[in-house]
Design a protein around this motif. Structure first.
Motif, mmCIF file in Angstrom:
data_model
loop_
_atom_site.group_PDB
_atom_site.id
_atom_site.type_symbol
_atom_site.label_atom_id
_atom_site.label_comp_id
_atom_site.label_asym_id
_atom_site.label_seq_id
_atom_site.Cartn_x
_atom_site.Cartn_y
_atom_site.Cartn_z
ATOM 1 N N ASP A 16 -10.902 -33.381 -57.858
ATOM 2 C CA ASP A 16 -11.211 -31.973 -57.566
ATOM 3 C C ASP A 16 -9.947 -31.115 -57.606
ATOM 4 O OD1 ASP A 16 -13.957 -31.939 -57.342
ATOM 5 O OD2 ASP A 16 -14.003 -31.571 -55.181
ATOM 6 N N TYR A 17 -8.787 -31.695 -57.270
ATOM 7 C CA TYR A 17 -7.567 -30.879 -57.138
ATOM 8 C C TYR A 17 -7.037 -30.387 -58.484
ATOM 9 C CZ TYR A 17 -7.873 -31.683 -52.225
ATOM 10 O OH TYR A 17 -8.344 -31.675 -50.933
ATOM 11 N N PRO A 18 -6.893 -31.225 -59.512
ATOM 12 C CA PRO A 18 -6.511 -30.656 -60.816
ATOM 13 C C PRO A 18 -7.552 -29.681 -61.360
ATOM 14 C CG PRO A 18 -6.979 -33.018 -60.989
ATOM 15 C CD PRO A 18 -6.892 -32.694 -59.537
ATOM 16 N N ARG A 19 -8.833 -29.925 -61.046
ATOM 17 C CA ARG A 19 -9.870 -28.979 -61.469
ATOM 18 C C ARG A 19 -9.664 -27.630 -60.786
ATOM 19 N NH1 ARG A 19 -15.127 -29.122 -63.600
ATOM 20 N NH2 ARG A 19 -15.112 -31.387 -63.676
ATOM 21 N N ILE A 20 -9.418 -27.657 -59.475
ATOM 22 C CA ILE A 20 -9.194 -26.417 -58.735
ATOM 23 C C ILE A 20 -7.936 -25.721 -59.231
ATOM 24 C CG2 ILE A 20 -8.629 -25.452 -56.468
ATOM 25 C CD1 ILE A 20 -10.512 -27.583 -55.265
ATOM 26 N N GLU A 21 -6.888 -26.487 -59.490
ATOM 27 C CA GLU A 21 -5.653 -25.896 -60.014
ATOM 28 C C GLU A 21 -5.936 -25.133 -61.301
ATOM 29 O OE1 GLU A 21 -1.542 -27.883 -60.005
ATOM 30 O OE2 GLU A 21 -2.200 -28.117 -62.074
ATOM 31 N N GLN A 22 -6.751 -25.709 -62.171
ATOM 32 C CA GLN A 22 -7.109 -25.034 -63.419
ATOM 33 C C GLN A 22 -7.939 -23.782 -63.159
ATOM 34 O OE1 GLN A 22 -9.687 -27.274 -66.073
ATOM 35 N NE2 GLN A 22 -8.674 -26.391 -67.857
ATOM 36 N N LEU A 23 -8.887 -23.879 -62.216
ATOM 37 C CA LEU A 23 -9.757 -22.743 -61.932
ATOM 38 C C LEU A 23 -9.022 -21.594 -61.246
ATOM 39 C CD1 LEU A 23 -12.971 -24.643 -60.757
ATOM 40 C CD2 LEU A 23 -12.616 -23.443 -62.929
ATOM 41 N N LEU A 24 -7.937 -21.911 -60.536
ATOM 42 C CA LEU A 24 -7.159 -20.843 -59.907
ATOM 43 C C LEU A 24 -6.563 -19.917 -60.958
ATOM 44 C CD1 LEU A 24 -5.281 -22.788 -57.070
ATOM 45 C CD2 LEU A 24 -7.024 -21.022 -56.768
ATOM 46 N N GLY A 25 -6.229 -20.480 -62.110
ATOM 47 C CA GLY A 25 -5.749 -19.656 -63.212
ATOM 48 C C GLY A 25 -4.554 -18.807 -62.836
ATOM 49 N N SER A 26 -3.651 -19.359 -62.065
ATOM 50 C CA SER A 26 -2.520 -18.588 -61.572
ATOM 51 C C SER A 26 -1.299 -19.506 -61.512
ATOM 52 C CB SER A 26 -2.847 -18.023 -60.182
ATOM 53 O OG SER A 26 -1.832 -17.151 -59.738
ATOM 54 N N ASP A 27 -0.210 -18.964 -61.000
ATOM 55 C CA ASP A 27 1.025 -19.741 -60.926
ATOM 56 C C ASP A 27 1.053 -20.564 -59.639
ATOM 57 O OD1 ASP A 27 1.192 -17.444 -59.389
ATOM 58 O OD2 ASP A 27 3.375 -17.274 -59.609
ATOM 59 N N VAL A 28 0.071 -21.446 -59.502
ATOM 60 C CA VAL A 28 -0.058 -22.298 -58.325
ATOM 61 C C VAL A 28 -0.131 -23.749 -58.792
ATOM 62 C CG1 VAL A 28 -1.461 -22.889 -56.315
ATOM 63 C CG2 VAL A 28 -1.283 -20.493 -57.055
ATOM 64 N N ARG A 29 0.681 -24.593 -58.156
ATOM 65 C CA ARG A 29 0.670 -26.021 -58.459
ATOM 66 C C ARG A 29 0.185 -26.793 -57.242
ATOM 67 N NH1 ARG A 29 5.923 -27.242 -59.015
ATOM 68 N NH2 ARG A 29 6.075 -28.624 -57.203
ATOM 69 N N LEU A 30 -0.732 -27.726 -57.454
ATOM 70 C CA LEU A 30 -1.271 -28.535 -56.374
ATOM 71 C C LEU A 30 -0.733 -29.961 -56.513
ATOM 72 C CD1 LEU A 30 -5.023 -27.385 -56.441
ATOM 73 C CD2 LEU A 30 -3.039 -26.255 -55.391
ATOM 74 N N ASP A 31 0.063 -30.377 -55.549
ATOM 75 C CA ASP A 31 0.628 -31.723 -55.559
ATOM 76 C C ASP A 31 -0.105 -32.582 -54.539
ATOM 77 O OD1 ASP A 31 2.723 -31.203 -57.455
ATOM 78 O OD2 ASP A 31 3.793 -30.119 -55.874
ATOM 79 N N VAL A 32 -0.668 -33.694 -55.007
ATOM 80 C CA VAL A 32 -1.459 -34.576 -54.155
ATOM 81 C C VAL A 32 -0.745 -35.910 -53.994
ATOM 82 C CG1 VAL A 32 -3.658 -35.781 -53.883
ATOM 83 C CG2 VAL A 32 -3.612 -33.475 -54.864
#
Length: 243
Positions: A16-32
């Protein structure tokens, strides 16, 4: 670039996290970073061990090396099982260890409900009834009215991770009550990121899910707001001013 850090127990719905990162469509990186789940069981004793300070601390160094600006314990049951005060101590300890603003998914649900102005919440939990009741108790301690709790009786996160759209929608529908402002689906092992707009359209009200609110909480800790309609009402509404 805003880098957000997440401590995720085991392996179930972390995609879900890389999917959400893509959907944010912004300069945000999610590190899990994955923490040791220990015994995979939705049982209070096992959940307390899973959320222990030692297990959370083990993943902090990797997030700091990645440049995370906040850290969220991406687990609902492994936080609310400690109760309101115990969960506060859990995130205080995490913040001290990480040297970063910290929170957990349980607090994310309370903060997100307040953000959209919801006071009455219906809960659709994958957990057994006794564990689901502990989540309801936590929400009440956070000032929310719980209009109903529907438990699915699933013991392991591994089983929850196999659920697809059909099961997610059925759980949400079974949990809804006419007087609820919002429906909560509290399990980070549940895949929901792909279904948020469709869930809200089907039910006619906001739906808050565990991985969704976890990411939103990481953003909140860094004072970031991102408009992302594909992630549901939480990511489109203006914040509610609390009085």
């Amino acid at each position: 670039m805003t880098a957000l850090g997440f401590l995720y127990p085991g392996h179930s719905a972390e995609d879900d996290y890389p999917r959400i990162e893509q959907l944010l469509g912004s300069d945000v990186r999610l590190d899990v970073v994955h923490t040791d789940i220990g015994e995979d069981a939705h049982r209070p004793d096992a959940l307390r061990r899973m959320g222990s300070a030692e297990r959370l601390a083990a993943g902090v160094g990797e997030l700091r090396m990645a440049g995370a600006e906040s850290v969220v314990w991406a687990c609902t049951s492994g936080s609310f099982v400690y109760g309101w005060e115990g969960a506060h101590e859990q995130v205080r300890s995490l913040a001290r260890t990480a040297g970063l603003p910290a929170s957990s998914t349980s607090f994310a649900f309370v903060h997100a409900a307040r953000e959209i102005g919801a006071r009455r919440v219906a809960v659709g939990a994958t957990y057994p009834d006794d564990v689901a009741a502990l989540f309801a108790e936590f929400l009440r301690a956070g000032g929310l009215e719980v209009t109903g709790v529907k438990g699915a009786g699933i013991i392991t996160a591994a089983e929850v991770g196999t659920w697809g759209e059909k099961e997610v929608f059925a759980l949400a529908r079974s949990a809804d009550t006419p007087d609820a402002d919002v429906i909560l689906l509290p399990d980070t092992a549940l895949h929901t990121a792909a279904h948020l707009p469709a869930l809200e359209k089907e039910l006619g009200k906001p739906v808050l899910t565990a991985n969704q609110v976890t990411v939103w909480e990481g953003l909140r800790l860094t004072d970031r707001r991102v408009n992302a309609p594909s992630l549901g009402s939480l990511f489109t509404k203006e914040p509610i001013v609390q009085v």
